[in-house]
Design a protein around this motif. Sequence first.
Motif, short mmCIF file in Angstrom:
data_model
loop_
_atom_site.label_atom_id
_atom_site.label_comp_id
_atom_site.label_asym_id
_atom_site.label_seq_id
_atom_site.Cartn_x
_atom_site.Cartn_y
_atom_site.Cartn_z
N THR A 55 2.97 2.58 14.47
CA THR A 55 2.22 2.85 12.63
C THR A 55 2.96 2.60 11.77
O THR A 55 3.81 2.64 11.90
CB THR A 55 1.19 4.53 12.57
OG1 THR A 55 0.92 3.97 11.99
CG2 THR A 55 2.19 5.14 12.86
N ASN A 56 2.05 2.39 10.49
CA ASN A 56 2.33 1.87 9.27
C ASN A 56 2.22 3.35 8.51
O ASN A 56 1.14 4.01 8.53
CB ASN A 56 1.52 0.58 8.48
CG ASN A 56 2.05 -0.38 8.62
OD1 ASN A 56 2.78 -0.89 9.03
ND2 ASN A 56 0.88 -0.55 9.35
N ARG A 57 3.49 4.61 8.30
CA ARG A 57 4.00 5.35 7.30
C ARG A 57 4.56 6.03 6.53
O ARG A 57 5.10 5.74 6.82
CB ARG A 57 3.47 6.06 8.46
CG ARG A 57 3.73 7.85 8.25
CD ARG A 57 3.30 8.72 9.98
NE ARG A 57 3.96 8.89 10.80
CZ ARG A 57 4.13 8.31 12.10
NH1 ARG A 57 2.63 8.56 12.66
NH2 ARG A 57 4.94 7.93 13.22
N LEU A 58 3.99 6.46 5.74
CA LEU A 58 4.92 6.67 4.72
C LEU A 58 5.22 8.91 4.72
O LEU A 58 4.14 9.38 4.62
CB LEU A 58 4.52 6.49 3.13
CG LEU A 58 4.67 7.62 2.07
CD1 LEU A 58 6.31 6.79 1.34
CD2 LEU A 58 3.95 7.31 0.66
N THR A 59 6.21 9.29 4.77
CA THR A 59 6.63 10.37 4.92
C THR A 59 7.56 10.93 3.90
O THR A 59 8.55 10.23 3.07
CB THR A 59 7.78 11.13 5.71
OG1 THR A 59 6.75 10.33 7.25
CG2 THR A 59 7.86 12.29 6.18
N LEU A 60 6.69 11.68 3.33
CA LEU A 60 6.76 12.54 1.55
C LEU A 60 7.76 14.09 1.20
O LEU A 60 7.43 14.75 2.84
CB LEU A 60 5.87 12.30 0.94
CG LEU A 60 5.46 10.65 0.40
CD1 LEU A 60 4.50 11.11 -0.28
CD2 LEU A 60 6.63 10.39 -0.85
N THR A 109 0.88 -1.24 0.42
CA THR A 109 0.37 0.02 0.11
C THR A 109 0.50 1.06 0.05
O THR A 109 0.62 1.83 -0.76
CB THR A 109 -0.72 0.39 1.08
OG1 THR A 109 -1.37 -0.67 0.81
CG2 THR A 109 -1.92 1.21 0.94
N LEU A 110 2.17 1.25 1.03
CA LEU A 110 2.71 2.77 0.95
C LEU A 110 3.62 2.94 -0.10
O LEU A 110 3.83 3.42 -0.91
CB LEU A 110 3.88 2.80 2.27
CG LEU A 110 3.05 2.59 3.51
CD1 LEU A 110 3.59 3.20 4.89
CD2 LEU A 110 1.67 3.34 3.39
N ALA A 111 4.09 1.61 -0.82
CA ALA A 111 5.08 2.12 -1.97
C ALA A 111 4.07 1.67 -3.12
O ALA A 111 4.23 3.22 -3.82
CB ALA A 111 5.65 0.10 -2.25
N THR A 112 2.53 1.72 -3.05
CA THR A 112 1.96 2.45 -4.33
C THR A 112 1.53 3.24 -4.12
O THR A 112 1.57 4.13 -5.12
CB THR A 112 0.69 0.98 -4.26
OG1 THR A 112 0.92 0.19 -4.29
CG2 THR A 112 -0.48 1.26 -5.10
N LEU A 113 1.74 3.96 -2.85
CA LEU A 113 1.25 5.36 -3.20
C LEU A 113 2.76 6.72 -3.88
O LEU A 113 2.65 7.28 -4.65
CB LEU A 113 1.80 6.16 -1.31
CG LEU A 113 -0.19 5.35 -1.13
CD1 LEU A 113 0.22 5.93 0.38
CD2 LEU A 113 -1.42 6.26 -1.41
N LEU A 114 3.71 5.89 -3.34
CA LEU A 114 5.24 6.18 -3.79
C LEU A 114 5.33 5.98 -5.52
O LEU A 114 5.24 7.09 -6.22
CB LEU A 114 6.26 5.93 -3.51
CG LEU A 114 7.85 6.49 -3.94
CD1 LEU A 114 7.69 8.15 -3.42
CD2 LEU A 114 8.68 5.96 -2.97
N GLU A 115 4.80 4.89 -5.77
CA GLU A 115 4.61 4.51 -7.28
C GLU A 115 3.94 5.14 -8.71
O GLU A 115 4.39 5.92 -9.30
CB GLU A 115 4.41 3.40 -7.10
CG GLU A 115 5.11 2.67 -9.19
CD GLU A 115 5.68 2.00 -9.53
OE1 GLU A 115 6.33 2.52 -10.52
OE2 GLU A 115 7.08 2.47 -8.61
#
Length: 340
Positions: A188-193, A141-147
């Motif tokens: 948590t599971n979190r993506l920081t951009l 899920t997090l990889a898809t957001l970056l992709e």
Amino acid sequence: MISHDRIKIPPGFWNGLREIGFSMQEITAKAQLMPAQIERPEGVTITEYFAIWQAYSELVGDISEAVVKLSTAFDTTQYPPSMLATFHARDYRDALNRMGKYKKLCPPESLQIKEEGDDCRIQLSWSDPQQPGPPMLAAITLATLLELGRRGTGRLIHAKLVEFSFPLMDTGTLETYFGCPVRFGADTNRLTLKRSDLNLPFLSYNEEMLEILTPALEHTLNERQSNDSFVLTVERIIKHGLAGSRPDMLIVARDLGMSERTLQRRLAEEGTSFKKILSHVRHEMALTYLKDPSLEIHEVAFLTGYEDQNSFYRAFRSWEGETPANWRIKQNSQSVPLAR
């Protein structure tokens, strides 16, 4: 969110798996599911959905490598409408906001997006905290957001930080893909951009396509939210009258100002039933009450609407596969702090 929610798996998902050497038959067999379960028009249950991801994890071996392969193998022409609307957004910010919004149509995960200072933090949450998704699904899920950002902008965007709540995986592979530190065992599971990256325009921006997709998605989203509120209202009424007695469907229907038959029909349209909702509410409340050490087991049985303790024991075994007492002991042992 209750357990009757269904997930429709897009054909592109299976096509992506085939691209990296796995067939639908292999995955479903490993997940102990029948093809007919996968092909149901209403979609799979959350439990089945998690089983599919867990099966993929077990078959693939190197989970980190599999996350990268599947994220990059997914063909944009195979995107479902909700994903297409993000791919054709005006810029990365617009795409992420659409993703967060339309995720509500695709349980069991949701996204909370927060811009603050130089950062944009995207947190992944599960609809049922008691039933978190497999690590593979969180990572994908997090990889898809970056992709999404990379494909839309045509740039190799790097994240600032990626955090996962599960134990250590192959850090090197994921750090190379995300282009930043990856931490495990987080809260948590979190993506920081980088917040500035959100301003990057999408080369795939398509206003005409958005004019076609957006109204239909908004209509479906409004319907889903309306339906969810109806089911939640039924849950609330059941909870209010639960202690010491089994709520009667007729009483709930009267509280809603409708007949029993109308209530049954409305719930059937949502893919659930009064019996399923009652079981879900009892299960949810039982887990909450059992975490309170001041309550005896027989008191928990009473508060969840069981007239005798044996009936409660049978129900709890069907939910958790063990007795309420054993479940409570395990919870207490997990909450005891480690000695320093």
